[in-house]
Design a protein around this motif. Structure first.
Motif, mmCIF file in Angstrom:
data_model
loop_
_atom_site.group_PDB
_atom_site.id
_atom_site.type_symbol
_atom_site.label_atom_id
_atom_site.label_comp_id
_atom_site.label_asym_id
_atom_site.label_seq_id
_atom_site.Cartn_x
_atom_site.Cartn_y
_atom_site.Cartn_z
ATOM 1 N N VAL A 228 0.845 -1.199 0.000
ATOM 2 C CA VAL A 228 0.000 0.000 0.000
ATOM 3 C C VAL A 228 0.879 1.248 0.000
ATOM 4 O O VAL A 228 0.549 2.260 -0.614
ATOM 5 N N ARG A 229 2.028 1.152 0.640
ATOM 6 C CA ARG A 229 2.974 2.281 0.682
ATOM 7 C C ARG A 229 3.413 2.697 -0.726
ATOM 8 O O ARG A 229 3.584 3.879 -1.010
ATOM 9 N N ALA A 230 3.594 1.711 -1.607
ATOM 10 C CA ALA A 230 3.966 2.031 -2.987
ATOM 11 C C ALA A 230 2.856 2.839 -3.660
ATOM 12 O O ALA A 230 3.132 3.781 -4.406
ATOM 13 N N PHE A 231 1.594 2.503 -3.395
ATOM 14 C CA PHE A 231 0.475 3.234 -3.983
ATOM 15 C C PHE A 231 0.447 4.676 -3.478
ATOM 16 O O PHE A 231 0.129 5.588 -4.229
ATOM 17 N N VAL A 232 0.796 4.877 -2.222
ATOM 18 C CA VAL A 232 0.866 6.231 -1.662
ATOM 19 C C VAL A 232 2.025 6.996 -2.296
ATOM 20 O O VAL A 232 1.866 8.135 -2.746
ATOM 21 N N ASP A 233 3.201 6.362 -2.381
ATOM 22 C CA ASP A 233 4.367 7.032 -2.957
ATOM 23 C C ASP A 233 4.196 7.326 -4.446
ATOM 24 O O ASP A 233 4.785 8.278 -4.960
ATOM 25 N N LEU A 234 3.397 6.527 -5.131
ATOM 26 C CA LEU A 234 3.110 6.777 -6.544
ATOM 27 C C LEU A 234 2.000 7.821 -6.730
ATOM 28 O O LEU A 234 1.626 8.127 -7.853
ATOM 29 N N ALA A 235 1.486 8.343 -5.610
ATOM 30 C CA ALA A 235 0.393 9.324 -5.604
ATOM 31 C C ALA A 235 -0.888 8.747 -6.188
ATOM 32 O O ALA A 235 -1.721 9.472 -6.733
ATOM 33 N N TYR B 272 -7.779 -5.765 -1.245
ATOM 34 C CA TYR B 272 -7.573 -6.174 -2.641
ATOM 35 C C TYR B 272 -6.102 -6.036 -3.030
ATOM 36 O O TYR B 272 -5.540 -6.920 -3.684
ATOM 37 N N ILE B 273 -5.468 -4.940 -2.620
ATOM 38 C CA ILE B 273 -4.035 -4.757 -2.898
ATOM 39 C C ILE B 273 -3.233 -5.881 -2.254
ATOM 40 O O ILE B 273 -2.335 -6.468 -2.870
ATOM 41 N N LYS B 274 -3.557 -6.226 -1.027
ATOM 42 C CA LYS B 274 -2.827 -7.287 -0.324
ATOM 43 C C LYS B 274 -3.064 -8.655 -0.962
ATOM 44 O O LYS B 274 -2.147 -9.473 -1.045
ATOM 45 N N THR B 275 -4.282 -8.900 -1.459
ATOM 46 C CA THR B 275 -4.566 -10.155 -2.162
ATOM 47 C C THR B 275 -3.729 -10.247 -3.429
ATOM 48 O O THR B 275 -3.148 -11.295 -3.729
ATOM 49 N N GLN C 115 -11.377 -3.494 -11.216
ATOM 50 C CA GLN C 115 -10.328 -2.510 -11.435
ATOM 51 C C GLN C 115 -10.700 -1.286 -10.629
ATOM 52 O O GLN C 115 -11.869 -1.066 -10.328
ATOM 53 N N TYR C 116 -9.698 -0.511 -10.302
ATOM 54 C CA TYR C 116 -9.940 0.733 -9.575
ATOM 55 C C TYR C 116 -9.548 1.906 -10.457
ATOM 56 O O TYR C 116 -8.473 1.917 -11.041
ATOM 57 N N GLN D 211 -10.820 0.005 3.291
ATOM 58 C CA GLN D 211 -10.394 -1.304 3.802
ATOM 59 C C GLN D 211 -10.522 -2.366 2.712
ATOM 60 O O GLN D 211 -9.658 -3.235 2.579
ATOM 61 N N ASP D 212 -11.590 -2.279 1.907
ATOM 62 C CA ASP D 212 -11.788 -3.209 0.799
ATOM 63 C C ASP D 212 -10.664 -3.063 -0.225
ATOM 64 O O ASP D 212 -10.129 -4.052 -0.721
#
Length: 155
Positions: free
Chosen positions: A46-53, A72-75, A111-112, A67-68
């Motif tokens: 999840v940290r990568a998603f934050v750092d990628l903005a 999903y990212i962790k899965t 997809q998000y 949370q969902d």
């Protein structure tokens, strides 16, 4: 969600938000990056998603949609690790996780839509860059409607 927004998730469509994200990923997760940083991303993707903005770190963690999304990212991360012989997250695996979440990826039913893909879709629908930049309501509306930070689309 209309076709203009869905087109922004197509990784092979030159000029789409997913295409631009993929090009950015290739530079962001290069082999010259500090190994300790890559270790953080492997332990907490999840940290990568934050750092990628792609995600706002200030979004409410208690939000069920958030949370969902994190689940999903962790899965996707667990699946990416399973593809490695040693069960480790690799740079290629981390790229695959971001692509699986944010792009029209094969065999994905979810997809998000990221804010940048939404803005690209608005431009494809005829809004000018100036209109988007001037309209503070757009940023507030995104935060109000999409408290998780990304809009979940189910195909």
């Amino acid at each position: 969600v209309g076709p203009a927004m869905v087109d922004q998730l197509r990784i092979n469509r030159k000029g789409s938000a997913a295409w631009a994200l993929n090009r950015m990923l290739l530079g962001f997760f290069d082999d010259d990056r500090d190994p300790s940083t890559m270790q953080w991303y492997c332990e907490d993707p999840v940290r990568a998603f934050v750092d990628l903005a792609l995600l706002d770190k200030d979004s409410s963690q208690a939000n069920p949609d958030r949370q969902d999304l994190i689940a999903y990212i962790k899965t996707q991360s667990t699946y990416a690790k399973s593809l490695d012989d040693n069960g480790q997250m690799t740079t290629a695996g981390l790229v695959r996780v971001v692509q699986a979440v944010c792009c029209d990826f094969p065999h994905q039913s979810v997809q998000y839509l990221t804010r940048s893909a939404f803005v690209s879709g608005c431009k494809a629908l005829g809004m000018s860059t100036e209109e988007i930049a001037e309209e503070k309501w757009l940023e507030q509306a995104w935060k109000d409607v999409v408290p998780a930070g990304m809009y979940k689309m189910i195909s």
